[in-house]
Design a protein around this motif. Structure first.
Motif, PDB file in Angstrom:
ATOM      1  N   LEU A 172      53.501  48.809  40.663  1.00 39.69           N
ATOM      2  CA  LEU A 172      52.822  48.370  42.295  1.00 39.69           C
ATOM      3  C   LEU A 172      53.567  46.924  42.220  1.00 39.69           C
ATOM      4  O   LEU A 172      52.981  46.212  41.623  1.00 39.69           O
ATOM      5  CB  LEU A 172      52.002  49.075  41.928  1.00 39.69           C
ATOM      6  CG  LEU A 172      51.159  49.388  44.143  1.00 39.69           C
ATOM      7  CD1 LEU A 172      51.438  50.131  44.226  1.00 39.69           C
ATOM      8  CD2 LEU A 172      49.742  49.347  43.178  1.00 39.69           C
ATOM      9  N   ASN A 173      53.700  47.133  43.399  1.00 39.85           N
ATOM     10  CA  ASN A 173      54.041  45.731  44.161  1.00 39.85           C
ATOM     11  C   ASN A 173      53.391  45.620  45.285  1.00 39.85           C
ATOM     12  O   ASN A 173      53.393  45.799  46.021  1.00 39.85           O
ATOM     13  CB  ASN A 173      55.512  45.697  44.589  1.00 39.85           C
ATOM     14  CG  ASN A 173      56.766  45.224  43.303  1.00 39.85           C
ATOM     15  OD1 ASN A 173      56.396  44.369  42.435  1.00 39.85           O
ATOM     16  ND2 ASN A 173      57.766  46.407  43.271  1.00 39.85           N
ATOM     17  N   LEU A 174      52.633  44.177  45.211  1.00 38.69           N
ATOM     18  CA  LEU A 174      51.789  43.872  46.980  1.00 38.69           C
ATOM     19  C   LEU A 174      51.907  42.926  46.622  1.00 38.69           C
ATOM     20  O   LEU A 174      52.127  41.776  45.691  1.00 38.69           O
ATOM     21  CB  LEU A 174      50.440  43.442  46.167  1.00 38.69           C
ATOM     22  CG  LEU A 174      49.573  45.369  45.379  1.00 38.69           C
ATOM     23  CD1 LEU A 174      48.139  45.061  45.008  1.00 38.69           C
ATOM     24  CD2 LEU A 174      49.853  46.831  45.633  1.00 38.69           C
ATOM     25  N   SER A 175      52.676  42.582  48.158  1.00 39.36           N
ATOM     26  CA  SER A 175      52.869  41.297  49.068  1.00 39.36           C
ATOM     27  C   SER A 175      51.888  41.003  50.184  1.00 39.36           C
ATOM     28  O   SER A 175      50.932  41.398  50.521  1.00 39.36           O
ATOM     29  CB  SER A 175      54.238  41.535  49.447  1.00 39.36           C
ATOM     30  OG  SER A 175      54.114  42.355  50.692  1.00 39.36           O
ATOM     31  N   SER A 176      51.327  39.901  50.152  1.00 41.26           N
ATOM     32  CA  SER A 176      51.210  39.068  51.618  1.00 41.26           C
ATOM     33  C   SER A 176      49.941  39.466  51.370  1.00 41.26           C
ATOM     34  O   SER A 176      49.437  40.196  52.702  1.00 41.26           O
ATOM     35  CB  SER A 176      51.762  39.864  52.806  1.00 41.26           C
ATOM     36  OG  SER A 176      52.817  39.361  53.052  1.00 41.26           O
ATOM     37  N   LEU A 177      48.750  39.556  50.764  1.00 41.97           N
ATOM     38  CA  LEU A 177      48.154  39.324  50.019  1.00 41.97           C
ATOM     39  C   LEU A 177      46.518  39.250  50.719  1.00 41.97           C
ATOM     40  O   LEU A 177      46.944  37.931  51.789  1.00 41.97           O
ATOM     41  CB  LEU A 177      47.600  39.494  48.531  1.00 41.97           C
ATOM     42  CG  LEU A 177      48.155  40.575  47.443  1.00 41.97           C
ATOM     43  CD1 LEU A 177      48.308  40.053  46.371  1.00 41.97           C
ATOM     44  CD2 LEU A 177      47.657  41.649  47.849  1.00 41.97           C
ATOM     45  N   GLU A 178      46.067  40.048  51.581  1.00 42.51           N
ATOM     46  CA  GLU A 178      44.940  39.907  51.642  1.00 42.51           C
ATOM     47  C   GLU A 178      43.752  40.273  51.304  1.00 42.51           C
ATOM     48  O   GLU A 178      43.095  40.843  50.179  1.00 42.51           O
ATOM     49  CB  GLU A 178      44.624  40.720  53.290  1.00 42.51           C
ATOM     50  CG  GLU A 178      46.223  40.517  54.259  1.00 42.51           C
ATOM     51  CD  GLU A 178      46.065  41.562  55.326  1.00 42.51           C
ATOM     52  OE1 GLU A 178      44.866  42.700  55.681  1.00 42.51           O
ATOM     53  OE2 GLU A 178      46.983  42.145  56.141  1.00 42.51           O
ATOM     54  N   LEU A 179      42.087  39.621  52.331  1.00 45.13           N
ATOM     55  CA  LEU A 179      41.533  39.762  50.966  1.00 45.13           C
ATOM     56  C   LEU A 179      40.610  40.959  50.768  1.00 45.13           C
ATOM     57  O   LEU A 179      39.799  41.696  50.146  1.00 45.13           O
ATOM     58  CB  LEU A 179      39.767  39.458  52.314  1.00 45.13           C
ATOM     59  CG  LEU A 179      40.668  37.087  52.166  1.00 45.13           C
ATOM     60  CD1 LEU A 179      39.343  36.877  52.727  1.00 45.13           C
ATOM     61  CD2 LEU A 179      40.031  36.368  51.063  1.00 45.13           C
ATOM     62  N   GLY A 180      41.098  41.724  51.678  1.00 45.59           N
ATOM     63  CA  GLY A 180      40.934  43.434  51.815  1.00 45.59           C
ATOM     64  C   GLY A 180      41.660  44.295  50.817  1.00 45.59           C
ATOM     65  O   GLY A 180      41.274  45.621  50.562  1.00 45.59           O
ATOM     66  N   ASP A 181      42.360  43.329  50.240  1.00 45.62           N
ATOM     67  CA  ASP A 181      42.998  44.652  49.063  1.00 45.62           C
ATOM     68  C   ASP A 181      42.780  44.055  47.786  1.00 45.62           C
ATOM     69  O   ASP A 181      42.939  45.208  46.693  1.00 45.62           O
ATOM     70  CB  ASP A 181      44.904  43.586  48.693  1.00 45.62           C
ATOM     71  CG  ASP A 181      45.429  43.792  49.994  1.00 45.62           C
ATOM     72  OD1 ASP A 181      46.266  42.860  50.872  1.00 45.62           O
ATOM     73  OD2 ASP A 181      45.324  45.062  51.105  1.00 45.62           O
ATOM     74  N   SER A 182      41.350  43.190  47.607  1.00 47.86           N
ATOM     75  CA  SER A 182      40.744  43.246  46.567  1.00 47.86           C
ATOM     76  C   SER A 182      40.716  44.614  46.543  1.00 47.86           C
ATOM     77  O   SER A 182      39.657  45.415  46.987  1.00 47.86           O
ATOM     78  CB  SER A 182      39.638  42.071  46.282  1.00 47.86           C
ATOM     79  OG  SER A 182      40.215  40.900  47.355  1.00 47.86           O
ATOM     80  N   ALA A 183      40.335  45.290  44.934  1.00 53.79           N
ATOM     81  CA  ALA A 183      40.151  46.030  44.844  1.00 53.79           C
ATOM     82  C   ALA A 183      40.916  46.891  42.868  1.00 53.79           C
ATOM     83  O   ALA A 183      40.555  45.731  42.405  1.00 53.79           O
ATOM     84  CB  ALA A 183      40.706  47.546  45.481  1.00 53.79           C
TER      85      ALA A 183
END
Lengths: 116, 113
Positions: free
Chosen positions: B76-87
């Motif tokens: 699973l690739n997560l890009s342009s991470l934001e604070l709300g992606d914390s999980a």
């Protein structure tokens, strides 16, 4: 879309006593599966019990049993003889039987505390 | 131990960065699911693969992508991470897409700072 609602954010039970966790769901489908998952502090999601909607008999797994009321769209979990190890988050989940829709839809969870 | 392995267990990264989460399903399982667990959204289905092909897509952001490789592991690739992606990101596997019992890994805790 299906929704799953757990109306009790937190519950507590005395050790050795019985507790019932509530779950309601909304669906237009007639055939589906319902689950209860346990998530202890270790974060691992553990399947507790499974119910097939076409079966009228309530599922039972040792100290865990369900009360499945299809018409009312209710699926509660009863834990008998509660043990300290039962303390965890409990999630109710729905799964369709329609092809392409096999993912789980979860409720928000109920945090169960067991009091020694 | 469910037999599903997720790495890393914990990941801390900065906003704007890209990360890759890895999942090895149980031996013999062909279907892989990704779920996101956050405090505000709860447990949400992201995407499912079966034998290398995408089977179902849930609430997955366009910044996120996944794939399943020939050896059946998934990323699973997560890009342009934001604070709300914390999980907490879970992978689950099952023998086939129709099998009712999905086995969950222990999750990857992603913290975006």
């Amino acid at each position: 879309a299906q929704t799953v609602t757990q109306s009790q954010p937190e519950m507590s039970v005395q050790e050795a006593e019985t507790v019932t966790l509530s779950c309601t769901y909304d669906t237009s489908e007639s055939d589906y599966y319902l689950f209860w998952y346990k998530q202890p502090p270790s974060r691992q999601m553990i399947l507790v019990i499974r119910q097939e909607a076409y079966k009228q008999q309530n599922a039972t797994e040792n100290r865990f049993s369900v009360n499945f009321q299809k018409a009312a769209k209710s699926f509660s979990l009863k834990i008998s003889d509660s043990q300290l190890g039962d303390a965890a988050m409990y999630f109710c989940a729905y799964r369709s039987r329609m092809a392409g829709s096999y993912q789980l839809t979860f409720g928000k969870g109920t945090k169960l505390s067991v009091i020694p | 131990d469910s037999g599903v392995t997720q790495t890393p267990k914990h990941l801390i990264t900065a906003t704007g960065q890209r990360v890759t989460l890895r999942c090895s399903p149980r031996s013999g399982d062909l279907s892989v699911y990704w779920y996101q667990q956050s405090l505000d959204q709860g447990l949400q289905f992201l995407i499912q693969y079966y034998n290398g092909e995408e089977r179902a897509k849930g609430n997955i952001l366009e910044r996120f992508s996944a794939q399943q490789f020939p050896d059946l592991h998934s990323e699973l690739n997560l890009s342009s991470l934001e604070l709300g992606d914390s999980a907490l990101y879970f992978c689950a596997s099952s023998v086939g897409p129709q099998n009712t019992e999905a086995f969950f890994g222990q999750g990857t805790r992603l913290t975006v700072v």
